[in-house]
Design a protein around this motif. Structure first.
Motif, PDB file in Angstrom:
ATOM      1  N   THR A  78       5.128  19.973 -42.301  1.00  0.00           N
ATOM      2  CA  THR A  78       6.039  19.908 -43.451  1.00  0.00           C
ATOM      3  C   THR A  78       5.329  19.271 -44.649  1.00  0.00           C
ATOM      4  OG1 THR A  78       7.852  19.585 -41.885  1.00  0.00           O
ATOM      5  CG2 THR A  78       8.328  19.133 -44.182  1.00  0.00           C
ATOM      6  N   ASP A 182       2.329  29.122 -42.660  1.00  0.00           N
ATOM      7  CA  ASP A 182       2.862  27.979 -41.923  1.00  0.00           C
ATOM      8  C   ASP A 182       2.544  28.223 -40.444  1.00  0.00           C
ATOM      9  OD1 ASP A 182       4.375  26.159 -40.535  1.00  0.00           O
ATOM     10  OD2 ASP A 182       6.309  26.830 -41.321  1.00  0.00           O
ATOM     11  N   HIS A 185       3.265  26.312 -35.206  1.00  0.00           N
ATOM     12  CA  HIS A 185       3.290  26.568 -33.758  1.00  0.00           C
ATOM     13  C   HIS A 185       2.020  27.222 -33.228  1.00  0.00           C
ATOM     14  CE1 HIS A 185       7.425  25.648 -32.617  1.00  0.00           C
ATOM     15  NE2 HIS A 185       7.786  26.068 -33.810  1.00  0.00           N
ATOM     16  N   ASN A 205       0.098  22.384 -36.845  1.00  0.00           N
ATOM     17  CA  ASN A 205       0.316  21.126 -36.120  1.00  0.00           C
ATOM     18  C   ASN A 205      -0.598  21.041 -34.905  1.00  0.00           C
ATOM     19  OD1 ASN A 205       2.293  19.824 -37.602  1.00  0.00           O
ATOM     20  ND2 ASN A 205       3.964  20.943 -36.621  1.00  0.00           N
ATOM     21  N   LYS A 208       2.036  19.856 -31.604  1.00  0.00           N
ATOM     22  CA  LYS A 208       2.891  20.756 -30.824  1.00  0.00           C
ATOM     23  C   LYS A 208       2.079  21.291 -29.636  1.00  0.00           C
ATOM     24  CE  LYS A 208       6.095  22.417 -34.439  1.00  0.00           C
ATOM     25  NZ  LYS A 208       7.399  21.882 -34.094  1.00  0.00           N
TER      26      LYS A 208
HETATM   27  C1  LIG Z   1       7.616  27.249 -38.200  1.00  0.00           C
HETATM   28  C2  LIG Z   1       7.659  25.755 -38.364  1.00  0.00           C
HETATM   29  N1  LIG Z   1       7.132  25.225 -39.479  1.00  0.00           N
HETATM   30  C3  LIG Z   1       7.112  23.892 -39.687  1.00  0.00           C
HETATM   31  C4  LIG Z   1       7.630  23.032 -38.754  1.00  0.00           C
HETATM   32  C5  LIG Z   1       7.622  21.560 -39.060  1.00  0.00           C
HETATM   33  O1  LIG Z   1       6.760  20.840 -38.258  1.00  0.00           O
HETATM   34  P1  LIG Z   1       6.673  19.263 -38.507  1.00  0.00           P
HETATM   35  O2  LIG Z   1       8.013  18.703 -38.173  1.00  0.00           O
HETATM   36  O3  LIG Z   1       5.610  18.793 -37.576  1.00  0.00           O
HETATM   37  O4  LIG Z   1       6.338  19.060 -39.930  1.00  0.00           O
HETATM   38  C6  LIG Z   1       8.201  23.537 -37.588  1.00  0.00           C
HETATM   39  C7  LIG Z   1       8.771  22.613 -36.588  1.00  0.00           C
HETATM   40  O5  LIG Z   1       9.277  22.989 -35.568  1.00  0.00           O
HETATM   41  C8  LIG Z   1       8.230  24.931 -37.392  1.00  0.00           C
HETATM   42  O6  LIG Z   1       8.806  25.477 -36.308  1.00  0.00           O
END
Ligand SMILES: Cc1ncc(COP(=O)(O)O)c(C=O)c1O
Length: 376
Positions: A78, A182, A185, A205, A208
């Protein structure tokens, strides 16, 4: 494998996708870093962190098929998407093109930055069942002369679909449109070669599917955009500083992002341990087994409820949206947990409801059987 994780033995945990889960050896490595830091925080954070972070970043870059200087650590996906949205100067009437399948927080990020600058966020409707071969065409058909950037997930949150992002990047580049992916995942759920994908901005990330400690993510940016990036926090690396501190980093990109004030860098330093943890445990084989089990259950649910899966098998990794009759999603999630001790998200898109199952290496066929035995 389950003993390697701290997960409560009293629950069936089928939601690795939301926040990951970190195995004991990786947490032990993080604790080792923490203790080293606390022996002399000044030595560790001021004089050693620059070199330590570079070494961890270089291991991650190799794993992701990228160059060390093109990525930086960041606490989560995020924050990475926010940094890019805040860096992009949009003129009134400019457009950011996205889809109706994006993660809520990131969709809000783009919406806010577009609203603030008088730009327009266009969300292309991606019909279900998903047709991967039509995806790029649909996006490019929706692009106009005012489209400055395309923002899409690599793997969607609600529907677990893998989008063909390399093809999208190629098509957008031909039209001079920037692409921000993004990939929250993606790392470890699918093989990544970031240089080949060729996105202008790619965030992912590590906490995850790579199973690193919480707070470990990255932002990968093509070098021609490093100068235009604003970090979420302006700090010591922002201006040329008469006293250059090694902890702020060497390149412009590092100096903007690496030092955001005092914070815990041990999640980032533990990323190489997470990579090693998986490499030592035949992760490619385990990942393929997880995929096969999740897909098998998706077809079983489809037949049972007379609802076709929303995409071909190869559009999914270790997560699958099990089709269930349309119903109150929060109530179903609560019942699965309260009555059956199954931790699994129930998602909705349009008039469809899904049990989004995550299969990680610690899950077994018995976990899925427990879910399958519930009433939907
Ligand atoms: C597609 C997607 N983008 C962004 C995020 C956000 O990840 P984070 O909370 O680590 O910032 C998620 C979290 O599940 C996600 O599924």
């Amino acid at each position: 494998m389950r003993e390697e994780f701290l997960l409560d033995p009293g629950i069936t945990f089928l939601n690795h996708g939301s926040y990951g889960a970190c195995p004991r050896p990786v947490l032990a490595e993080q604790q080792r870093w923490r203790e080293e830091m606390e022996r002399n925080p000044v030595e560790f954070l001021t004089r050693r962190s620059g070199a330590l972070l570079k070494s961890a970043r270089s291991a991650l870059a190799q794993y992701l098929g990228a160059q060390t200087d093109h990525l930086i650590f960041i606490p989560n996906a995020t924050t990475a998407v926010n940094a890019i949205a805040a860096s992009l100067r949009l003129a009134p009437g400019d457009e950011v093109l996205s889809t109706d399948l994006e993660y809520g927080a990131c969709d809000m990020t783009w919406r806010q930055h577009c609203e603030r600058q008088g730009a327009v966020l266009q969300r292309v409707q991606i019909p279900l069942p998903f047709e991967p071969q039509r995806f790029v065409e649909r996006m490019m058909e929706a692009a106009t002369k005012r489209t400055r950037l395309i923002f899409v997930s690599h793997i969607t949150s609600v529907t677990a679909l893998i989008f063909p992002v390399a093809e999208l990047c190629r098509a957008a580049r031909e039209r001079g449109i920037l692409v921000c992916i993004d990939g929250a995942h993606a790392p470890s759920q699918i093989d990544l070669a970031l240089d080949e994908i060729g996105a202008d901005f790619y965030s992912g990330n590590c906490h995850k599917w790579l199973c690193a400690p919480k707070g470990a993510a990255f932002l990968h940016v093509r070098p021609e955009h490093h100068e235009m990036l604003r970090a979420p926090v302006i700090s010591w690396g922002w201006y040329d500083n008469p006293v250059q501190h090694s902890y702020t980093g060497e390149t412009v990109f590092e100096r903007r992002f690496q030092w955001q004030g005092t914070h815990d860098i041990t999640p980032w330093l533990s990323v190489p341990a997470a990579i090693a943890f998986q490499a030592e445990r035949e992760w490619a084989r385990r990942r393929a087994e997880c995929h096969a089990l999740a897909i098998g259950l998706m077809h079983e649910f489809g037949e049972r409820h007379g609802l076709a899966p929303i995409a071909p098998d190869e559009c999914f990794g270790q997560m699958a949206p099990l089709p269930v009759p349309h119903q109150d999603a929060p109530a179903l999630r609560a019942r699965l947990f309260d009555e059956h001790r199954i931790e699994v998200p129930v998602t909705e898109h349009g008039d469809r409801t899904f049990v989004r199952v995550s299969m990680q290496a610690y899950n077994t066929a018995a976990d899925l059987q427990r879910l399958s035995a519930c009433r939907f």
